[in-house]
Design a protein around this motif. Structure first.
Motif, PDB file in Angstrom:
ATOM      1  N   VAL A 129      -7.389  46.557  13.612  1.00 47.90           N
ATOM      2  CA  VAL A 129      -8.672  47.219  13.891  1.00 47.90           C
ATOM      3  C   VAL A 129      -9.578  47.116  12.673  1.00 47.90           C
ATOM      4  CG1 VAL A 129      -9.797  49.306  14.682  1.00 47.90           C
ATOM      5  CG2 VAL A 129      -7.478  48.891  15.323  1.00 47.90           C
ATOM      6  N   LEU A 130      -8.991  47.300  11.495  1.00 44.98           N
ATOM      7  CA  LEU A 130      -9.788  47.220  10.266  1.00 44.98           C
ATOM      8  C   LEU A 130     -10.321  45.806  10.057  1.00 44.98           C
ATOM      9  CD1 LEU A 130      -7.577  49.531   8.045  1.00 44.98           C
ATOM     10  CD2 LEU A 130      -9.894  49.998   8.818  1.00 44.98           C
TER      11      LEU A 130
ATOM     12  N   GLU B 227     -13.227  45.471  12.370  1.00 48.28           N
ATOM     13  CA  GLU B 227     -14.345  46.244  11.811  1.00 48.28           C
ATOM     14  C   GLU B 227     -15.004  45.462  10.671  1.00 48.28           C
ATOM     15  OE1 GLU B 227     -16.367  49.083   9.264  1.00 48.28           O
ATOM     16  OE2 GLU B 227     -14.462  48.146   8.723  1.00 48.28           O
TER      17      GLU B 227
ATOM     18  N   HIS C  74     -17.227  42.734  12.012  1.00 43.60           N
ATOM     19  CA  HIS C  74     -18.543  43.197  12.447  1.00 43.60           C
ATOM     20  C   HIS C  74     -19.521  43.246  11.280  1.00 43.60           C
ATOM     21  CE1 HIS C  74     -17.726  44.205  16.591  1.00 43.60           C
ATOM     22  NE2 HIS C  74     -16.595  44.776  16.242  1.00 43.60           N
ATOM     23  N   ARG C  75     -18.973  43.445  10.077  1.00 42.32           N
ATOM     24  CA  ARG C  75     -19.824  43.547   8.887  1.00 42.32           C
ATOM     25  C   ARG C  75     -19.957  42.199   8.171  1.00 42.32           C
ATOM     26  NH1 ARG C  75     -17.620  46.003   5.147  1.00 42.32           N
ATOM     27  NH2 ARG C  75     -15.525  46.458   5.914  1.00 42.32           N
ATOM     28  N   ASN C  76     -19.376  41.141   8.763  1.00 46.24           N
ATOM     29  CA  ASN C  76     -19.396  39.797   8.151  1.00 46.24           C
ATOM     30  C   ASN C  76     -18.746  39.777   6.773  1.00 46.24           C
ATOM     31  OD1 ASN C  76     -20.864  38.242  10.161  1.00 46.24           O
ATOM     32  ND2 ASN C  76     -22.522  39.655   9.693  1.00 46.24           N
ATOM     33  N   ASP C  77     -17.812  40.691   6.552  1.00 42.11           N
ATOM     34  CA  ASP C  77     -17.166  40.798   5.244  1.00 42.11           C
ATOM     35  C   ASP C  77     -15.911  39.918   5.248  1.00 42.11           C
ATOM     36  OD1 ASP C  77     -15.968  41.537   2.893  1.00 42.11           O
ATOM     37  OD2 ASP C  77     -16.530  43.650   3.091  1.00 42.11           O
TER      38      ASP C  77
END
Lengths: 115, 251
Positions: free
Chosen positions: B110-111, B114, B117-120
Motif C-alpha cells: 500500500v505504501l 501511495e 501516486h506522488r511520483n516518488d
C-alpha cells in the motif's frame, strides 16, 4: 477536458508525503494485527463449537472489509464497480454455505447407509 | 506535436472510444474481474475442505487428550506445533508469524502504491523491495512448514492394516499421513500449495515491476499505475491467506 482536472494531481514532480494518508494506512494495519491476535488467543481459550466458529467467520469478514475496502481501495471506486465485485462475492458466500450444509447431510446419510 | 503528446498523457485513462467505464482504467478493471474469478477457484478449494471435514467424524473429548487417528479429523493446533530452532510445543505460533509477515508485506505494498501516486520513485523502490522481501520470507516459512509436515514426528502413528499387519506411518504424503484421514494432508498440500503458487507468481511479478520502476519505465510513461495493479493482486493473495489461516488452521 473534464479528465484533465481528474489527472491534474499526476504531475511528474515528486510530491510530499501526506501524513493523513500514511496514518490511515497504519491504523488499518493495527486493526488487522489486533483482529488476528484476538483470533489467535480465542483459538486457545474458547471451546470449539458453533459460537467460536461464528466469531471467527465474523472477524474474518471484518478483516476482508478492511483489506478490500482500504488496501484495495474498492471503497472509493464508483458504486457500480463496488457492486460488480460485491454481488458475485455474495453468491460465492451462499455457494460455500449451501455446500457445507450439504456436507453435513452427506455425513449423516453415509453413516445411515453404511453404518 | 508537443500538444498531441500532452493530450495523450492527459487522457491515458480513456479506453478505445474515448470513454472510461466505471471510472477505472482498463487494466485495473480487468485485474478486479480476474481476482473475482480467482476467488471462485479458492472457494472451490474451501468448499472441498469443508465438505471433506464435515463428512468425517469430529474428535470428541478434551483437546489435551487428543491423539491422532485416521478415524476422525485432527485438531490443527495439535498438528502444527513446531517452530524453527526451538524444541518446544508452540501450537500455531509459526502460522501466526507467517500471517503477520504477509499482512505486513501487504502494508508495504500500500505504501508503494501511495508513493507511486506522488511520483516518488525512490519511495516506490524502497517499499516494493520490502514487499518482495516479505513475500520471499513467507515462501521460506512455507517451505519449512512443508518439510516438517512431510517428515513428521519421531513417534509416528501406529496403524493396523485390514490383513492384521501393524505398521508405523511417519509424516505425510498424498496416500497416508500420521495426523489424520488421508484427505487432511491432501488438502493441506493442495490449499497451501495453490496459495503458495500465487505468492510465488506475486513475488516474480513484483520483481519485474521493481525492475521497471528502477529502470524508469513508469517515470517515462508518467504513471505508476502498474504498481497499483500488481498491488491489487498482492492484497488478494494476502486476503486468501487470511481465509486459509482461519478456516484451515484455527477452526
Amino acid at each position: 477536458m473534464g479528465h484533465g482536472a481528474h489527472h491534474s494531481g499526476h504531475s511528474s514532480e515528486v510530491q510530499p508525503r501526506d501524513p493523513a494518508k500514511v496514518k490511515q494506512i497504519l491504523t488499518v494495519t493495527a486493526i488487522l494485527g489486533i483482529l488476528t491476535a484476538i483470533e489467535f488467543v480465542l483459538a486457545f481459550t474458547m471451546e470449539r463449537g458453533v459460537i467460536l466458529t461464528t466469531i471467527f467467520v465474523l472477524m474474518t469478514f471484518a478483516k476482508t472489509f478492511y483489506i478490500v475496502g482500504e488496501f484495495m481501495h474498492l471503497k472509493y471506486e464508483v458504486k457500480i464497480l463496488i457492486w460488480a465485485i460485491a454481488l458475485p462475492t455474495m453468491f460465492i458466500m451462499w455457494l460455500i454455505l449451501s455446500q457445507l450444509m450439504e456436507a453435513t447431510f452427506m455425513h449423516e446419510a453415509i453413516k445411515e447407509i453404511f453404518g | 506535436m508537443a500538444t498531441a503528446v500532452i493530450d495523450e498523457k492527459e487522457n491515458k485513462a480513456l479506453w478505445g472510444g474515448d470513454a472510461e467505464p466505471l471510472k477505472a482504467s482498463y487494466g485495473k478493471l480487468m485485474m478486479w474481474f480476474f481476482l473475482l474469478s480467482d476467488a471462485l477457484s479458492f472457494s472451490g478449494l474451501l468448499i472441498t475442505y469443508g465438505f471433506s471435514r464435515f463428512s468425517h467424524d469430529t474428535y470428541h473429548g478434551l483437546i489435551e487428550n487428543f491423539t491422532a487417528s485416521t478415524k476422525y479429523w485432527p485438531v490443527p493446533e495439535k498438528v502444527f506445533t513446531h517452530i524453527p530452532f526451538f524444541h518446544v510445543n508452540a501450537p500455531l505460533v509459526f502460522v501466526g508469524l507467517m500471517t503477520f509477515i504477509l499482512i505486513l508485506s501487504s502494508v508495504t505494498m500500500v505504501l508503494a502504491v501511495e508513493a507511486g501516486h506522488r511520483n516518488d520513485k525512490k519511495d516506490v523502490q524502497k517499499w516494493m523491495l520490502w514487499t518482495i522481501l516479505g513475500g520471499i520470507a513467507f515462501l521460506s516459512c512455507q517451505a519449512w512448514e512443508w518439510t516438517i509436515f512431510i517428515q513428521g514426528s519421531s513417534e509416528g502413528l501406529t496403524v493396523t492394516d485390514p490383513d492384521g499387519t501393524i505398521r508405523h506411518i511417519f509424516g505425510a504424503n498424498l496416500i497416508e499421513n500420521e495426523y489424520g484421514p488421508r484427505l487432511f494432508a491432501d488438502l493441506f498440500f493442495f490449499i497451501t500449495g495453490f496459495h503458495g503458487t500465487h505468492v510465488l507468481s506475486g513475488v516474480i511479478i513484483n520483481i519485474l515491476v521493481f525492475y521497471n520502476v528502477s529502470y524508469g519505465t513508469y517515470e517515462r510513461i508518467g504513471t505508476y499505475e502498474m504498481v497499483e495493479k500488481v498491488g491489487l493482486y498482492w492484497h488478494f493473495v494476502d486476503l486468501v491467506w487470511v481465509f486459509v489461516f482461519t478456516f484451515y488452521y484455527l477452526v
